[in-house]
Write a protein that holds these residues in place. Structure first.
Motif, mmCIF file in Angstrom:
data_model
loop_
_atom_site.group_PDB
_atom_site.id
_atom_site.type_symbol
_atom_site.label_atom_id
_atom_site.label_comp_id
_atom_site.label_asym_id
_atom_site.label_seq_id
_atom_site.Cartn_x
_atom_site.Cartn_y
_atom_site.Cartn_z
ATOM 1 N N ASP A 117 21.245 -102.383 -58.573
ATOM 2 C CA ASP A 117 21.604 -103.067 -57.331
ATOM 3 C C ASP A 117 22.933 -103.792 -57.527
ATOM 4 O O ASP A 117 22.978 -104.999 -57.787
ATOM 5 C CB ASP A 117 20.500 -104.052 -56.949
ATOM 6 C CG ASP A 117 20.699 -104.631 -55.557
ATOM 7 O OD1 ASP A 117 21.413 -103.991 -54.755
ATOM 8 O OD2 ASP A 117 20.155 -105.711 -55.283
ATOM 9 N N LYS B 187 26.510 -105.294 -56.296
ATOM 10 C CA LYS B 187 27.082 -105.822 -55.058
ATOM 11 C C LYS B 187 28.292 -106.699 -55.361
ATOM 12 O O LYS B 187 28.411 -107.268 -56.439
ATOM 13 C CB LYS B 187 26.035 -106.642 -54.301
ATOM 14 C CG LYS B 187 24.900 -105.811 -53.723
ATOM 15 C CD LYS B 187 23.975 -106.662 -52.882
ATOM 16 C CE LYS B 187 22.866 -105.810 -52.259
ATOM 17 N NZ LYS B 187 21.948 -106.626 -51.405
ATOM 18 N N LYS C 186 27.264 -104.714 -50.367
ATOM 19 C CA LYS C 186 27.492 -103.452 -51.073
ATOM 20 C C LYS C 186 28.905 -102.942 -50.823
ATOM 21 O O LYS C 186 29.440 -102.168 -51.618
ATOM 22 C CB LYS C 186 26.463 -102.410 -50.634
ATOM 23 C CG LYS C 186 25.049 -102.705 -51.093
ATOM 24 C CD LYS C 186 24.097 -101.589 -50.702
ATOM 25 C CE LYS C 186 22.691 -101.862 -51.223
ATOM 26 N NZ LYS C 186 21.732 -100.781 -50.841
#
Length: 208
Positions: free
Chosen positions: A32, A34, A103
């Motif tokens: 994940d 970002k 993102k």
């Protein structure tokens, strides 16, 4: 309840834990990745009035009469108190803060808003932890449900839209400094140790 997004302009904050030149892993870990920035805000900053109003608007649209209770829960509101962190990082004492992530790469602008900053090296030089910044964030509600459709986590998140370099300031070291209470009092032990503690003068340093 319908979901609602509110865009807020944060003015006169200090930047903390930036990841603006490239996305990095979040606290959730895994893949994940970002872009991230935390805005440290003085309690007297006028932008807090707009920020709190936007949070209430989002919470009311999502949770109705429970909006105030949701915002009072620090696990559900993105606006947090710096002094409530277990180890208060440099710059957080006496401040409020909000962390925003995305993102997609945020728009980065210089103090002159006509200048976009896109070069990775320039980004790292302008957006240093501790420097002064402005920024746009999007506030929106979220819900995480299990396989049965039962909500197991919910709250309001902040999406990172843009950051503007606003001015230089002392850079943060990124290290949480121990508090005075974290240290034991070793005064008696120091006084009783060795010849120096007994009253003798310390041995002279060897000649270079």
């Amino acid at each position: 309840m319908p979901k609602k997004t509110e865009r807020v302009f944060i003015r006169g904050a200090r930047l903390s834990f930036p990841a603006l030149d490239e996305p990095r892993a979040t606290m959730a870990g895994g893949n994940d990745l970002k872009y991230q920035a935390t805005f440290l805000i003085e309690p007297s900053n006028p932008c807090l009035q707009q920020l709190r109003a936007a949070l209430m608007s989002v919470a009311s649209a999502m949770w109705g009469d429970r909006a105030s209770a949701v915002l009072a829960n620090p696990d559900k509101s993105p606006l947090k108190v710096g002094d409530n962190k277990e180890r208060v990082p440099e710059g957080y004492a006496g401040m409020l803060y909000i962390s925003a992530r995305s993102k997609n790469a945020p728009e980065l602008r210089d103090a002159n808003p006509h200048i976009l900053i896109t070069d990775p090296r320039a980004i790292r030089e302008k957006f240093v932890a501790g420097y002064k910044v402005n920024g746009f964030i999007d506030l929106y509600p979220y819900e995480v449900k299990d396989a049965r459709g039962v909500t197991i986590k919910s709250g309001i998140a902040a999406g990172l839209v843009s950051v503007q370099f606003c001015g230089y300031a002392d850079a943060f070291s990124g290290v949480a400094k121990p508090a005075e209470s974290d240290y034991p009092d070793c005064s008696a032990e120091a006084e009783a140790s060795g010849a120096y503690g007994a009253g003798a003068a310390p041995a002279p340093a060897p000649a270079p």
